[in-house]
Design a protein around this motif. Structure first.
Motif, mmCIF file in Angstrom:
data_model
loop_
_atom_site.group_PDB
_atom_site.id
_atom_site.type_symbol
_atom_site.label_atom_id
_atom_site.label_comp_id
_atom_site.label_asym_id
_atom_site.label_seq_id
_atom_site.Cartn_x
_atom_site.Cartn_y
_atom_site.Cartn_z
ATOM 1 N N GLU A 129 -7.510 8.552 8.237
ATOM 2 C CA GLU A 129 -8.680 8.064 8.972
ATOM 3 C C GLU A 129 -9.223 6.801 8.302
ATOM 4 O OE1 GLU A 129 -11.437 8.769 12.190
ATOM 5 O OE2 GLU A 129 -9.606 9.820 11.633
ATOM 6 N N PHE A 130 -9.580 5.817 9.128
ATOM 7 C CA PHE A 130 -10.240 4.612 8.618
ATOM 8 C C PHE A 130 -11.715 4.943 8.443
ATOM 9 C CE2 PHE A 130 -12.364 0.463 9.301
ATOM 10 C CZ PHE A 130 -11.776 -0.248 8.260
ATOM 11 N N ASP A 131 -12.102 5.312 7.228
ATOM 12 C CA ASP A 131 -13.471 5.733 6.970
ATOM 13 C C ASP A 131 -13.863 5.315 5.548
ATOM 14 O OD1 ASP A 131 -12.089 7.533 5.355
ATOM 15 O OD2 ASP A 131 -12.563 9.284 6.582
ATOM 16 N N GLU A 132 -15.047 5.716 5.140
ATOM 17 C CA GLU A 132 -15.543 5.332 3.818
ATOM 18 C C GLU A 132 -14.658 5.877 2.700
ATOM 19 O OE1 GLU A 132 -17.778 3.295 2.871
ATOM 20 O OE2 GLU A 132 -19.103 2.947 4.587
ATOM 21 N N ASN A 133 -14.118 7.070 2.881
ATOM 22 C CA ASN A 133 -13.233 7.635 1.870
ATOM 23 C C ASN A 133 -11.983 6.778 1.696
ATOM 24 O OD1 ASN A 133 -14.920 9.824 1.344
ATOM 25 N ND2 ASN A 133 -13.973 11.094 2.929
ATOM 26 N N LEU A 134 -11.464 6.284 2.814
ATOM 27 C CA LEU A 134 -10.297 5.422 2.737
ATOM 28 C C LEU A 134 -10.634 4.115 2.023
ATOM 29 C CD1 LEU A 134 -7.446 4.817 5.092
ATOM 30 C CD2 LEU A 134 -8.820 2.816 4.559
ATOM 31 N N LEU A 135 -11.774 3.516 2.384
ATOM 32 C CA LEU A 135 -12.165 2.264 1.733
ATOM 33 C C LEU A 135 -12.279 2.450 0.221
ATOM 34 C CD1 LEU A 135 -14.886 0.814 4.145
ATOM 35 C CD2 LEU A 135 -12.436 0.331 4.099
ATOM 36 N N ALA A 136 -12.836 3.584 -0.194
ATOM 37 C CA ALA A 136 -12.998 3.850 -1.627
ATOM 38 C C ALA A 136 -11.657 4.045 -2.326
ATOM 39 C CB ALA A 136 -13.871 5.080 -1.827
ATOM 40 N N ALA A 137 -10.653 4.506 -1.561
ATOM 41 C CA ALA A 137 -9.350 4.795 -2.156
ATOM 42 C C ALA A 137 -8.413 3.590 -2.171
ATOM 43 C CB ALA A 137 -8.687 5.944 -1.391
ATOM 44 N N GLU A 195 -1.472 -5.178 5.210
ATOM 45 C CA GLU A 195 -1.307 -3.947 4.426
ATOM 46 C C GLU A 195 -1.229 -2.710 5.330
ATOM 47 O OE1 GLU A 195 -4.244 -6.570 1.963
ATOM 48 O OE2 GLU A 195 -3.826 -6.153 4.064
ATOM 49 N N PHE A 196 -2.016 -2.717 6.398
ATOM 50 C CA PHE A 196 -2.002 -1.585 7.336
ATOM 51 C C PHE A 196 -2.447 -2.044 8.715
ATOM 52 C CE2 PHE A 196 -6.169 -1.473 5.197
ATOM 53 C CZ PHE A 196 -7.050 -1.426 6.267
ATOM 54 N N HIS A 197 -2.050 -1.237 9.717
ATOM 55 C CA HIS A 197 -2.501 -1.425 11.088
ATOM 56 C C HIS A 197 -3.087 -0.098 11.573
ATOM 57 C CE1 HIS A 197 -0.581 -5.347 11.314
ATOM 58 N NE2 HIS A 197 0.504 -4.807 10.804
ATOM 59 N N SER A 198 -3.831 -0.146 12.670
ATOM 60 C CA SER A 198 -4.586 1.043 13.074
ATOM 61 C C SER A 198 -4.610 1.209 14.590
ATOM 62 C CB SER A 198 -6.018 0.959 12.541
ATOM 63 O OG SER A 198 -6.674 -0.183 13.080
ATOM 64 N N ASP A 246 -7.761 -2.422 -5.365
ATOM 65 C CA ASP A 246 -8.618 -3.610 -5.351
ATOM 66 C C ASP A 246 -7.951 -4.811 -4.693
ATOM 67 O OD1 ASP A 246 -10.590 -2.197 -6.655
ATOM 68 O OD2 ASP A 246 -10.069 -2.937 -8.653
ATOM 69 N N ASP A 247 -6.615 -4.866 -4.734
ATOM 70 C CA ASP A 247 -5.932 -6.026 -4.160
ATOM 71 C C ASP A 247 -5.580 -5.858 -2.686
ATOM 72 O OD1 ASP A 247 -4.032 -4.070 -4.553
ATOM 73 O OD2 ASP A 247 -2.500 -5.418 -5.369
ATOM 74 N N VAL A 248 -6.051 -4.783 -2.056
ATOM 75 C CA VAL A 248 -5.818 -4.548 -0.633
ATOM 76 C C VAL A 248 -7.081 -4.885 0.143
ATOM 77 C CG1 VAL A 248 -5.388 -2.764 1.116
ATOM 78 C CG2 VAL A 248 -4.039 -2.806 -0.988
ATOM 79 N N ASP A 249 -6.933 -5.719 1.176
ATOM 80 C CA ASP A 249 -8.092 -6.100 1.974
ATOM 81 C C ASP A 249 -8.638 -4.878 2.720
ATOM 82 O OD1 ASP A 249 -9.708 -8.420 3.214
ATOM 83 O OD2 ASP A 249 -9.007 -7.283 4.953
ATOM 84 N N PRO A 250 -9.963 -4.691 2.753
ATOM 85 C CA PRO A 250 -10.546 -3.519 3.422
ATOM 86 C C PRO A 250 -10.234 -3.442 4.914
ATOM 87 C CG PRO A 250 -12.164 -4.545 1.980
ATOM 88 C CD PRO A 250 -10.996 -5.476 2.033
ATOM 89 N N LEU A 282 0.861 -1.189 0.000
ATOM 90 C CA LEU A 282 0.000 0.000 0.000
ATOM 91 C C LEU A 282 0.892 1.232 0.000
ATOM 92 C CD1 LEU A 282 -3.003 0.933 0.201
ATOM 93 C CD2 LEU A 282 -2.738 0.915 2.691
ATOM 94 N N ASP A 283 0.416 2.292 -0.639
ATOM 95 C CA ASP A 283 1.211 3.512 -0.751
ATOM 96 C C ASP A 283 1.421 4.166 0.612
ATOM 97 O OD1 ASP A 283 2.277 5.522 -2.928
ATOM 98 O OD2 ASP A 283 1.281 6.725 -1.382
ATOM 99 N N ALA A 284 2.594 4.718 0.807
ATOM 100 C CA ALA A 284 2.958 5.337 2.086
ATOM 101 C C ALA A 284 2.039 6.494 2.466
ATOM 102 C CB ALA A 284 4.404 5.826 2.024
ATOM 103 N N SER A 285 1.386 7.110 1.488
ATOM 104 C CA SER A 285 0.523 8.261 1.770
ATOM 105 C C SER A 285 -0.677 7.907 2.646
ATOM 106 C CB SER A 285 0.028 8.873 0.457
ATOM 107 O OG SER A 285 -0.777 7.940 -0.259
#
Length: 229
Positions: A163-171, A184-187, A174-178, A155-158
């Motif tokens: 925030e873990f939100d709908e905008n993030l999910l949309a961004a 891919e990421f931790h929170s 496709d190969d990254v698990d939501p 996943l891109d460093a940016s």
């Protein structure tokens, strides 16, 4: 009702596991079990400051079962420390440990092997739930989280600090698990139905270590030492 500890990374999956366990009412969650890098004073892998986790855990109303890990920590040292923790849990009348794993069979098999012969039952309250639906359910509940660690091979460093939100999910590609189940990421969760109060956080500098980018979260009212020092 069986008493359990919940493996607590400070992230969304462990936080949601607490919410689910409390809703189901099959188990009494007696405490939150967190491993810390003792030298850094941070959650292993997530790199979240211990003081943030302590504030977060206090907001759940549960005790923190902290397991300090030396750095570096060999597999043998880790296994010994966890065996000691399991023995302590059994002595305290704990019946099992719950984990927020979602679908990785090898991870589940490792947990089950780790719990074998300890007297503790491994429990997986979120297992098998479709992660796109689960991610949206978390967000709709009012749970709020910041991304603390990004694997830049996936996943891109940016995305660090977002925030873990709908905008993030949309961004997300496709190969990254939501839910970031493939690493891919931790929170870090700072608000939601599993917390009695919000934990005020601010996003500090991003720190790069090998392929990982860490967003250094601070208590919003605390002037903290940067992660890189």
């Amino acid at each position: 009702m069986k008493r359990v500890l919940l493996s607590w990374s400070s992230g969304k999956d462990s936080a949601w596991s607490l919410h689910v366990l409390r809703q189901r009412g099959e188990y009494e969650v007696a405490g939150l079990l967190t491993t810390f890098n003792e030298a850094a004073g941070r959650v292993a892998m997530h790199a979240v400051r211990r003081e943030l986790v302590e504030k977060q855990v206090a907001a759940t109303g549960l005790p923190l079962w902290a397991v300090p890990l030396p750095w570096p920590c060999s597999n043998e040292q880790y296994d010994l420390l966890m065996a000691e923790t399991c023995a302590k849990a059994v002595a305290a009348g704990i019946d099992g440990i719950a984990f927020g794993d979602l679908f990785l069979e090898d991870v589940r098999a490792y947990r089950e092997k780790q719990m074998r012969n300890t007297g503790l039952q491994p429990i997986f309250p979120l297992w098998g739930q479709p992660t796109p639906d689960l991610a949206r359910e978390m967000i709709a509940s009012g749970m709020r989280a910041k991304l603390t660690c990004i694997d830049t091979h996936k996943l891109d460093a940016s995305f660090a600090g977002r925030e873990f939100d709908e905008n993030l999910l949309a961004a997300l590609p496709d190969d990254v698990d939501p839910c970031g189940e493939n690493g891919e990421f931790h929170s870090f969760v700072y608000a939601g139905p599993m917390l009695n109060v919000d934990v005020p956080v601010s996003v500090g500098e991003n720190v790069v270590r090998d392929q990982f980018v860490f967003a250094d979260l601070n208590l919003a009212t605390v002037d903290a030492t940067p992660l890189s020092q």
